[in-house]
Each structure stands twice: as structure tokens, then as C-alpha cells.
Write a protein that holds these residues in place. Structure first.
Motif, PDB file in Angstrom:
ATOM      1  N   MET A   1       0.769  -1.369   0.054  1.00 41.60           N
ATOM      2  CA  MET A   1       0.003   0.000  -0.117  1.00 41.60           C
ATOM      3  C   MET A   1       0.749   1.376  -0.072  1.00 41.60           C
ATOM      4  N   SER A   2       1.950   1.339   0.666  1.00 42.92           N
ATOM      5  CA  SER A   2       2.839   2.287   0.664  1.00 42.92           C
ATOM      6  C   SER A   2       3.398   2.736  -0.577  1.00 42.92           C
ATOM      7  N   ALA A   3       3.677   1.809  -1.256  1.00 39.46           N
ATOM      8  CA  ALA A   3       4.127   1.985  -2.745  1.00 39.46           C
ATOM      9  C   ALA A   3       3.319   2.437  -3.707  1.00 39.46           C
ATOM     10  N   LEU A   4       2.003   2.010  -3.424  1.00 43.92           N
ATOM     11  CA  LEU A   4       1.047   2.399  -4.389  1.00 43.92           C
ATOM     12  C   LEU A   4       0.461   3.711  -3.985  1.00 43.92           C
ATOM     13  N   LEU A   5       0.634   4.143  -2.748  1.00 51.93           N
ATOM     14  CA  LEU A   5       0.391   5.842  -2.471  1.00 51.93           C
ATOM     15  C   LEU A   5       1.401   6.457  -3.111  1.00 51.93           C
ATOM     16  N   LEU A   6       2.544   6.264  -3.114  1.00 50.14           N
ATOM     17  CA  LEU A   6       3.695   6.921  -3.913  1.00 50.14           C
ATOM     18  C   LEU A   6       3.419   6.975  -5.454  1.00 50.14           C
ATOM     19  N   GLU A   7       2.548   5.935  -5.931  1.00 54.33           N
ATOM     20  CA  GLU A   7       2.347   5.691  -7.465  1.00 54.33           C
ATOM     21  C   GLU A   7       3.580   5.082  -7.926  1.00 54.33           C
ATOM     22  N   VAL A   8       4.220   4.066  -7.309  1.00 53.03           N
ATOM     23  CA  VAL A   8       5.032   3.319  -7.754  1.00 53.03           C
ATOM     24  C   VAL A   8       4.836   1.753  -7.913  1.00 53.03           C
ATOM     25  N   ASN A   9       5.442   0.832  -8.551  1.00 57.12           N
ATOM     26  CA  ASN A   9       5.141  -0.556  -8.555  1.00 57.12           C
ATOM     27  C   ASN A   9       5.761  -1.218  -7.499  1.00 57.12           C
ATOM     28  N   PRO A  10       5.105  -1.597  -6.589  1.00 53.04           N
ATOM     29  CA  PRO A  10       5.735  -2.433  -5.318  1.00 53.04           C
ATOM     30  C   PRO A  10       6.436  -3.616  -5.629  1.00 53.04           C
ATOM     31  N   PHE A  11       6.373  -4.158  -6.919  1.00 53.06           N
ATOM     32  CA  PHE A  11       6.740  -5.715  -7.051  1.00 53.06           C
ATOM     33  C   PHE A  11       7.899  -5.539  -8.096  1.00 53.06           C
ATOM     34  N   ASP A  12       8.444  -4.446  -8.567  1.00 52.78           N
ATOM     35  CA  ASP A  12       9.686  -4.936  -9.348  1.00 52.78           C
ATOM     36  C   ASP A  12      10.793  -3.886  -8.957  1.00 52.78           C
TER      37      ASP A  12
END
Length: 430
Positions: free
Chosen positions: A397-408
């Protein structure tokens, strides 16, 4: 069991600075995106809720075999292929011994130090050995080099029996290591194709080494199952993992650049390292993200405590605390009382440690450092499994709030490519 991340545990931060209505709406949208079935990177969210009895039965069977036939298991891996297992193993293994109730588990392939490799070879020369090499692709240089060394070592030591003593954990369908394992007849465990390395500790990547080390992986997964159920809510008010993600994001948007994860238990030092990779690789993209670092108190209070208290106002602190540690020791009474510490006689070290945690949190918050306190009941398999899932869900969720892909992790490939180029240039020169 509830992970307590409450308003009363957020020190020196005005929560009215956060637009909770805005974040509530945004989190619900991102939650729906994260939970869509068409993702090929979120298998870790669902696996604790699935029936994995067949897989666990096989892991226990192989772990039992290793414990009967070996003195040591060498785990070859780097990053997510070893950090999670080592974190849990260290957190739950008594200090000054190599194992809990299984056999000794050691790690190689996480560096390219010749001294480390030679030291391990010297250490195992009179021991019975199994090897578990872990890599989704098999092409990462550090573990690939280590596997080359210890594959040869096992063949020289055991001959044809080496085939049965080398176990491969890799991608289910493709990759260099998959091909090597199939050609050589090594037994294989699969890394789910929809689970990335830093989210893989609750798969055979972490579970086999932990079972060999004597960790109760069934209870570990039960803790993760509880967390997966609890943190499935889309509403921010009902999901503490999302609340932690929002607090981090809000602090970041207000100028904080560094998150310091700290705890007062030295056994959690390796857990800090797992956490740093999880958040660092998931968020650090497109010139965005908090810099994740860690400290082990009270030791590090005597090195960087001054900076935390009065240095540049760039960081906030996440303080991790377990209320109950299974082993403790009482302060003895001394008639001489030359050190003036008899007022602590009869109290335990863990009690004093807990008070030190509260005092440190108050001092740091009064010094201007926002302090998020995470508190769990007990340091054991169940609560660690719960905490692992909590951090993984919060990280996504933190990465998505930053608008970056959490998984790459595209930036990781840059240094790998440059190292390879330089090594090939050196070969040409020679």
C-alpha cells in the motif's frame, strides 16, 4: 491478537495534519486494485489462506531427512532468497547457539568475499552437509558463484550421493537454475510465479530452511493467516496495515526523508535487514520513497542516539516492541552496592528494557522526532508470521500511495549489468 498501532502510540505528531477523508477514499481504490485477481505478483496475499497441507507435508518430510542425515544445511541465496529465513531464524534462536531444535543452518551467496567462502569450507570440512540453493532465475552472480563452489564441493565429498543432498528452490517453469536442477536430477521446490523475492519468506524459500532450523513453520503460517484475514478490510479505519502505510506517506509528504526502524531486542537485528529490503526495493523508484534504515537499541543509542535526538530533522522512528520475551534474567542483590544499582535488584532485564523503550520514545518525541510504536504480545512464531504479513501488506500500500510499482526492482538490474560489463572487460585485458 491485535497489532497495536493506535493514536496513543503516535508520539510528537499532530494527526489532524492528515486529511483522513482523502486517504480513506484513496486507500479503498488502491485496495481494490491490489486485490484484483489478474495480478501476477500478489500470490503472497492469498497463500496463507489456502490449503497448503500437501506442500507443508513435503517440506516437513525433507526437513526431517536433512536433520537425520546432516549436521549443517548451507542455504545459497541473496536478497529475498535468504533475508526472511535468516531474520526469523535469528529472532527465535537462543543467543550463543546455532539452532533452536533443528540442525545448524548457515548462509552463503549473499556476498562475494573469498574469505567468507574459504572460512565456510574450512568450517564444514568434518560435518555432514546438505545444500539448498534458492534463486528464481539462477542468474544472479553472488549465489550462482557460491553454488558453483559448493556444488563441486558436494560432488567431491559425496560423489553420486550429492544429487540427493542438493535441493533446489526455484521458478516453477523457467530459468537457468530450473534447467540445471532438471538436468542433474536435484529435488525441487517451487517459488510461486506470482510471488517476488522480497515477499517470499512464507513460501518454500523461507519455510524449508526454517523447518530444518527447528522453527515451527505451521504456527508461523497461522500467524500470517490471522494477519491476512485481519488486513483484508478495505476501509482505512479497520486496517492497521493501511494506517501504518498512510502515516508513513503523510510524514514523507511533510518533508521526512528517512524511516528508522528500531527495537530493543538484539535478536531482531536480522529482521530489520529484511524490513529494509522490503521497503527499499518496493518504494525506491522514480526518485521517490523514504530511505529505510534501522538501529538496535540500547546498543545504538550510544552511537547514533545523539543524532536522532538533536541532529538534522530528516527522520521519523518506527519503534518495534514485543511485550514478552521467553527468556529473561533478574538483577541480583549485592550487599556492597558499589555501583548504586540495588534499587533495580529483583527486577528483570526485560522489564528494564521495556522501561528504556518508553523513556527513549518520550525523549525522541520531545526532541522533535515523530515516533510510531508497534507493539505485539510475544516474540514467537505466531506473532512473527503476523508481523511479516503486516509489513508486506503495508509495504504494498505504501508503494501504491507513492504511485510506484511495489513488485519490481528495475534499478537493481543497472548495477548487475555494469558489474558484468567490467568483469568481461577484465577478461579481455588478460
Amino acid at each position: 491478537m491485535q497489532l497495536q498501532l493506535l493514536k496513543t502510540h503516535i508520539l510528537n505528531y499532530d494527526l489532524t495534519n492528515i486529511d483522513w477523508q482523502h486517504y480513506t477514499r484513496k486507500v479503498e481504490v488502491l485496495h481494490d486494485y491490489l486485490h484484483r485477481d489478474n495480478h501476477n505478483t500478489t500470490g503472497w496475499m492469498h497463500s496463507p489462506l489456502e490449503d497448503q497441507s500437501e506442500l507443508f507435508g513435503r517440506i516437513h518430510e525433507v526437513a526431517t531427512e536433512i536433520k537425520l542425515k546432516a549436521d549443517i544445511l548451507i542455504v545459497v541465496g541473496i536478497g529475498g532468497s535468504y533475508l526472511g529465513a535468516r531474520a526469523v531464524q535469528n529472532a527465535l534462536t537462543p543467543h550463543f547457539i546455532e539452532r533452536k531444535s533443528g540442525i545448524e543452518v548457515v548462509y552463503v551467496g549473499q556476498n562475494m568475499s573469498g574469505a567468507y567462502v574459504q572460512g565456510l569450507i574450512d568450517y564444514i570440512k568434518d560435518k555432514r552437509v546438505y545444500v539448498n540453493v534458492i534463486s528464481k532465475s539462477g542468474g544472479t552472480m553472488e549465489p550462482a558463484l557460491a553454488f558453483r563452489v559448493f556444488r563441486q564441493y558436494m560432488e567431491d565429498k559425496y560423489g553420486v550421493e550429492a544429487t540427493n543432498r542438493i535441493i533446489v528452490t526455484t521458478d516453477a517453469e523457467t530459468g537457468l537454475l530450473r534447467e540445471i536442477a532438471s538436468n542433474s536430477g536435484y529435488r525441487q521446490f517451487e517459488i510461486p510465479s506470482n510471488v517476488g523475492g522480497r515477499y517470499s519468506v512464507l513460501t518454500p524459500v523461507g519455510l524449508l530452511p526454517l523447518a530444518v532450523a527447528g522453527i515451527d513453520i505451521d504456527t508461523l503460517m497461522n500467524g500470517a493467516k490471522s494477519a491476512a484475514t485481519e488486513f483484508s478490510a478495505s476501509h482505512l479505519e479497520n486496517n492497521e496495515a493501511y494506517r501504518y502505510a498512510v502515516l508513513r506517506h503523510a510524514l514523507h509528504t511533510q518533508g521526512y526523508k528517512v524511516e528508522l526502524l528500531a527495537s530493543f531486542e538484539p535478536a531482531l537485528k536480522r529482521f530489520h535487514e529484511w524490513w529494509m529490503q522490503l521497503f527499499g526495493e518496493s518504494e525506491g523508484k522514480q526518485a521517490k520513497g523514504l530511505f529505510p534504515t534501522s538501529a538496535n537499541f540500547s546498543t545504538d543509542l550510544h552511537s547514533i542516539g545523539q543524532f536522532i535526538q538533536e541532529g538534522s530533522p530528516i527522520l521519523f522512528e518506527t519503534l518495534l516492541h514485543f511485550k514478552e520475551i521467553s527468556v529473561d534474567y533478574k538483577v541480583p542483590f549485592d550487599e556492597r552496592d558499589e555501583d548504586g544499582l540495588n534499587y533495580l535488584a529483583g527486577r528483570t532485564f526485560n522489564e528494564i528494557n521495556a522501561v528504556s523503550k518508553e523513556g527513549t520514545a518520550l525523549a525522541h518525541s520531545e526532541g522533535g522526532v515523530p515516533v510510531i510504536q508497534l507493539e505485539l504480545d510475544k516474540l514467537d512464531e505466531y506473532h512473527l508470521g503476523y508481523l511479516i504479513f503486516f509489513f508486506m501488506k503495508a509495504c504494498a500500500m505504501s508503494a501504491l500511495l507513492l504511485e510506484v510499482n511495489p513488485f519490481d526492482q528495475p534499478g537493481v538490474e543497472a548495477y548487475k549489468k555494469k558489474i558484468m560489463e567490467l568483469l568481461k572487460q577484465e577478461k579481455v585485458k588478460k
